[in-house]
Scaffold this motif. Structure first.
Motif, short mmCIF file in Angstrom:
data_model
loop_
_atom_site.label_atom_id
_atom_site.label_comp_id
_atom_site.label_asym_id
_atom_site.label_seq_id
_atom_site.Cartn_x
_atom_site.Cartn_y
_atom_site.Cartn_z
N ASN A 70 -66.35 44.59 -36.18
CA ASN A 70 -66.26 43.94 -34.88
C ASN A 70 -64.85 43.97 -34.31
N LEU A 71 -63.86 43.90 -35.18
CA LEU A 71 -62.48 43.90 -34.71
C LEU A 71 -61.92 45.30 -34.46
N SER A 72 -62.70 46.33 -34.78
CA SER A 72 -62.20 47.69 -34.61
C SER A 72 -62.09 48.08 -33.15
N ASP A 73 -62.74 47.33 -32.25
CA ASP A 73 -62.66 47.61 -30.81
C ASP A 73 -61.37 47.02 -30.27
N ARG A 74 -60.26 47.72 -30.53
CA ARG A 74 -58.96 47.19 -30.17
C ARG A 74 -58.72 47.15 -28.67
N ALA A 75 -59.55 47.89 -27.91
CA ALA A 75 -59.36 47.91 -26.46
C ALA A 75 -59.55 46.53 -25.84
N GLU A 76 -60.23 45.63 -26.56
CA GLU A 76 -60.49 44.31 -26.02
C GLU A 76 -59.36 43.31 -26.29
N ILE A 77 -58.40 43.71 -27.12
CA ILE A 77 -57.31 42.80 -27.44
C ILE A 77 -56.36 42.72 -26.25
N ARG A 78 -56.18 41.54 -25.71
CA ARG A 78 -55.37 41.39 -24.50
C ARG A 78 -54.10 40.58 -24.73
N LYS A 79 -53.99 39.88 -25.85
CA LYS A 79 -52.79 39.11 -26.15
C LYS A 79 -52.41 39.30 -27.61
N ILE A 80 -51.11 39.23 -27.88
CA ILE A 80 -50.63 39.25 -29.26
C ILE A 80 -49.55 38.19 -29.41
N SER A 81 -49.38 37.73 -30.65
CA SER A 81 -48.31 36.78 -30.95
C SER A 81 -47.17 37.52 -31.61
N LEU A 82 -45.96 37.35 -31.09
CA LEU A 82 -44.79 38.01 -31.64
C LEU A 82 -43.94 36.99 -32.39
N PRO A 83 -43.65 37.22 -33.69
CA PRO A 83 -42.80 36.29 -34.43
C PRO A 83 -41.38 36.31 -33.86
N ASN A 84 -40.80 35.12 -33.65
CA ASN A 84 -39.46 35.05 -33.06
C ASN A 84 -38.44 34.39 -33.97
N GLN B 171 -38.38 31.43 -35.31
CA GLN B 171 -38.65 30.00 -35.39
C GLN B 171 -40.12 29.68 -35.14
N GLY B 172 -40.90 30.70 -34.83
CA GLY B 172 -42.31 30.49 -34.50
C GLY B 172 -42.88 31.77 -33.91
N TYR B 173 -43.66 31.64 -32.85
CA TYR B 173 -44.32 32.78 -32.23
C TYR B 173 -44.26 32.68 -30.71
N THR B 174 -44.21 33.85 -30.07
CA THR B 174 -44.32 33.93 -28.63
C THR B 174 -45.61 34.67 -28.30
N LEU B 175 -46.51 34.02 -27.58
CA LEU B 175 -47.78 34.62 -27.19
C LEU B 175 -47.58 35.41 -25.91
N VAL B 176 -47.90 36.70 -25.93
CA VAL B 176 -47.66 37.55 -24.76
C VAL B 176 -48.94 38.28 -24.37
#
Length: 255
Positions: free
Chosen positions: A138-152, A154-159
C-alpha cells in the motif's frame, strides 16, 4: 508488561521516544535500542520482544525489511513515520498502529494501550503476517505522498513537497531549497529522499542534485548539460543521467 525495542536511525528520535515511553507508559519495558535494521535483527535474537517501534525511512535497509524477522519472532510493530495522511491511512488499515513524527504523548499512550489489548487477545498470526505484507504494498504508491518531516536537530519540520524546488547533496547531508527561499539542512544522504519522493515529480539529475519538475524553466546544452529553475538557479545534469532525464521530461509534459 511489553518487552519493547526502538529502531530508528535518528538519535533525537530514539532518545525522545525512549524518554516518552519511560515517563508515560509503565507497561512498557525497553529491552534495547537500535539505529539500523541490522542492529534490530541482533536484538531480536538476544531478547524475547513483544513490540517494536520501527522507523520506516532508514539508510541501507528500510523498516519494511525487518518485517520477516519480526514475524519470525512473533513481535508486533508500531511504525514511526514521517509519511503524510494518505500513507498513514494505509498504515492504519494494516499495521498494529503508527505514530507520526514528532510523536504526540497522547497518541503514544493510545498506541501502547492498543498493543496491550491486541497481544492479550493473541490475534491469529496468519492474519497478522498478511496485514504487514499488505502495508508495504500500500505504501509503494509514493506519488500520493505530499508531505515529509525533515529532522532539524531539535525536532522535525513538516514540509509540503510541492514547496521544494530542489535538493542538493553536501557530503552526508542534504540541503532543501524552498519556494519561499528558506533552506533546511538535514543529516541524511540524498539517496534516501530519492527513494521517498514521488518519481513522477522529482528527478535525480546528478549525483548531487534532485529537482522538482514543477519548478523547471529550461533545459539546454549551452554550457554543458544544465537545467534552469524558476528561481534562476542553474544546475548541471550529468551525462550519465541525461537520457533518462530527457525521457522523464517527455513523460512529464505529455498531455
Amino acid at each position: 508488561m511489553l518487552n519493547t525495542i526502538i529502531v530508528d536511525d535518528e538519535e533525537f528520535a530514539r532518545s525522545s521516544l525512549y524518554f516518552l515511553l519511560q515517563e508515560n507508559c509503565e507497561d512498557v519495558h525497553i529491552s534495547g535500542i537500535a539505529k539500523s535494521v541490522s542492529e534490530a535483527r541482533n536484538l531480536l535474537t538476544q531478547h524475547s520482544v513483544d513490540l517494536i517501534f520501527l522507523d520506516i525511512a532508514m539508510p541501507g535497509e528500510n523498516g519494511f525489511e525487518l518485517i520477516p524477522y519480526a514475524q519470525s519472532s512473533k513481535a508486533h510493530i508500531i511504525f514511526t513515520t514521517a509519511y503524510d495522511q494518505y500513507a498513514l491511512k494505509a498504515i492504519k488499515a494494516n499495521a498494529l498502529d503508527y505514530l507520526l513524527k514528532p510523536i504526540d504523548i497522547d497518541e503514544l499512550k493510545v498506541a501502547v494501550d492498543k498493543a496491550l489489548r491486541f497481544i492479550a487477545l493473541n490475534k491469529n498470526e496468519n492474519n497478522r503476517n498478511e496485514s504487514l505484507q499488505n502495508l508495504a504494498v500500500n505504501l509503494s504508491d509514493r506519488a500520493e505522498i505530499r508531505k515529509i518531516s525533515l529532522p532539524n536537530g531539535q525536532g522535525y519540520t513538516l514540509v509540503n513537497i510541492d514547496d521544494i524546488i530542489h535538493i542538493e547533496a553536501d557530503s552526508n547531508y542534504s540541503v532543501f531549497y524552498f519556494a519561499n527561499r528558506d533552506r533546511i539542512t538535514v543529516s541524511k544522504v540524498l539517496k534516501e529522499y530519492e527513494e521517498i519522493l514521488p518519481d513522477h515529480q522529482f528527478v535525480r539529475i546528478h549525483k548531487s542534485s534532485i529537482v522538482n519538475l514543477n519548478y523547471l524553466k529550461e533545459y539546454n546544452s549551452r554550457n554543458g548539460l544544465e537545467v534552469i529553475l524558476k528561481n534562476g538557479e542553474k544546475l548541471a545534469v550529468s551525462r550519465r543521467r541525461a537520457s533518462d532525464f530527457a525521457e522523464r521530461i517527455k513523460s512529464y509534459t505529455r498531455p
